[in-house]
Design an enzyme around this catalytic site. Structure first.
Site, PDB file in Angstrom:
ATOM      1  N   ARG A 122      62.155  -3.544 101.634  1.00 36.18           N
ATOM      2  CA  ARG A 122      61.781  -4.748 100.866  1.00 36.18           C
ATOM      3  C   ARG A 122      60.471  -5.358 101.327  1.00 36.18           C
ATOM      4  NH1 ARG A 122      66.847  -8.615 100.423  1.00 36.18           N
ATOM      5  NH2 ARG A 122      67.243  -7.831 102.507  1.00 36.18           N
ATOM      6  N   HIS A 128      63.536   0.136  96.817  1.00 32.27           N
ATOM      7  CA  HIS A 128      63.162  -1.197  96.319  1.00 32.27           C
ATOM      8  C   HIS A 128      61.891  -1.162  95.464  1.00 32.27           C
ATOM      9  CE1 HIS A 128      63.363  -5.449  96.030  1.00 32.27           C
ATOM     10  NE2 HIS A 128      62.155  -5.585  96.520  1.00 32.27           N
ATOM     11  N   LYS A 146      64.185 -15.986  88.864  1.00 32.52           N
ATOM     12  CA  LYS A 146      64.600 -16.355  90.229  1.00 32.52           C
ATOM     13  C   LYS A 146      63.393 -16.726  91.080  1.00 32.52           C
ATOM     14  CE  LYS A 146      65.617 -13.170  93.688  1.00 32.52           C
ATOM     15  NZ  LYS A 146      66.374 -12.039  94.225  1.00 32.52           N
TER      16      LYS A 146
HETATM   17  C1  R5P Z   1      65.189  -8.643  95.572  1.00 39.10           C
HETATM   18  O1  R5P Z   1      64.083  -8.423  95.156  1.00 39.10           O
HETATM   19  C2  R5P Z   1      66.338  -7.727  95.361  1.00 39.10           C
HETATM   20  O2  R5P Z   1      66.281  -7.087  94.120  1.00 39.10           O
HETATM   21  C3  R5P Z   1      67.638  -8.485  95.470  1.00 39.10           C
HETATM   22  O3  R5P Z   1      67.725  -9.420  94.422  1.00 39.10           O
HETATM   23  C4  R5P Z   1      67.741  -9.201  96.774  1.00 39.10           C
HETATM   24  O4  R5P Z   1      67.470  -8.353  97.817  1.00 39.10           O
HETATM   25  C5  R5P Z   1      69.124  -9.793  96.973  1.00 39.10           C
HETATM   26  O5  R5P Z   1      69.131 -10.474  98.183  1.00 39.10           O
HETATM   27  P1  R5P Z   1      70.211 -11.584  98.469  1.00 39.10           P
HETATM   28  O6  R5P Z   1      71.567 -10.984  98.222  1.00 39.10           O
HETATM   29  O7  R5P Z   1      70.002 -11.931  99.913  1.00 39.10           O
HETATM   30  O8  R5P Z   1      69.936 -12.739  97.579  1.00 39.10           O
END
Ligand code: R5P
Length: 286
Positions: A89, A121, A183
């Site tokens: 990530r 990712h 988001k």
């Molecule tokens: C982010 O870009 C990924 O696609 C996921 O949305 C993210 O890693 C989810 O992380 P968390 O469960 O900590 O919100």
């Protein structure tokens, strides 16, 4: 061909071997008294085509993968399958002075003929491996699983734009409607999701992401859907990282079920990616 599973992907390696109609190779993994890891592959691999399967969710997993590669130095070929690649990530410099962790990790794999990841990712990370690298897609397996649930007027929702394409492709394959949330990440474990008008009253909703880490993204999304009177809300992901108290956060948000693949071996990993890996291995044999 020898299928060698590391400690983080033992079950998946067994499933891939079964799909290939061979027995998985046994390795011993223990630790020295000072906690350093020790690996011994228990069968001769000299002159063999070896397939190493090891997810790298932790630093120890990565070190074990490096040891697995080293132990196979006398093999004819080494293919590395990283079902879940940790550190992926941090795929770019977001703030000046940061390391590109995905690049740093990819560069450590040497003496390897090819690397396969799964729903990595960001695809551009593949360019950092010194050998040919390919990303496999497990999302059709989740799509099939969702279809078999026979849900009520199901709606597929992407919690952010990063996974919009994957989720839209799944929805169009299933002939389902699809929507996407907006988001904003506030910190490592908190996000804010913008409220949005959607036709969800009484409908079952499946939120689909590439991974669930702390559960913050999904928990916030589930809350919005439930406040707006959705029917049952399910969450699905390729990689169930499920760090810290993610499972409790999700249950507390009112989620009906967590569906995930076995790129990480958790109790929620009910959908196996073995057929996807085996299908690629079978193509090599032709
Ligand atoms: C982010 O870009 C990924 O696609 C996921 O949305 C993210 O890693 C989810 O992380 P968390 O469960 O900590 O919100």
């Amino acid at each position: 061909m020898k299928i060698i599973g590391g400690p983080s992907s033992q079950t998946l390696a067994c499933r891939v071997a079964a799909e290939m109609n061979i027995l998985p190779t046994v390795s011993e993994f223990t630790r020295f008294p000072d906690d350093e890891q020790y690996l011994k592959i228990s069968e001769p691999i000299e002159g063999e085509d070896v397939v190493l399967i090891q997810s790298t969710a932790t630093d120890s997993d990565w070190i074990m993968l490096l040891q697995m590669i080293d132990a196979c130095a006398s093999a004819k070929s080494i293919r590395v399958v990283i079902p879940y690649m940790g550190y992926a990530r941090q795929d770019q410099v977001f703030k000046s002075g940061e390391a590109v962790s995905a690049r740093a990790m990819a560069k450590t794999l040497t003496g390897v003929d090819s690397v396969w990841t799964m729903n990595i990712h960001k695809k551009h990370t593949l360019n950092h491996f010194a050998c040919p690298a390919m990303d496999l897609d497990a999302s059709p397996l989740i799509a099939k699983y969702i279809l078999d649930l026979k849900l009520n007027r199901p709606l597929l929702v992407a919690p952010d734009k990063g996974v919009e394409k994957m989720v839209r492709d799944m929805a169009s394959g299933l002939d389902l409607e699809c929507d996407v949330f907006d988001k904003t990440r506030l910190s490592g474990d908190t996000v804010s999701i913008q409220e949005k008008k959607m036709d969800i009253v009484g409908r079952d909703v499946i939120l689909m992401d590439d991974m669930i880490a702390t559960g913050g993204t999904m928990a916030e999304s589930v809350k919005i859907l439930r406040t707006n009177h959705a029917g049952n809300v399910y969450v699905a992901c390729i990689h169930p990282v499920l760090a810290r108290n993610a499972v409790l956060r999700l249950a507390n948000s009112g989620v009906k079920d967590i569906m995930a693949t076995d790129t990480l071996e958790k109790i929620q990993s009910r959908i196996s990616v073995a057929p996807v890996i085996a299908a690629e291995l079978k193509k090599l044999k032709k």
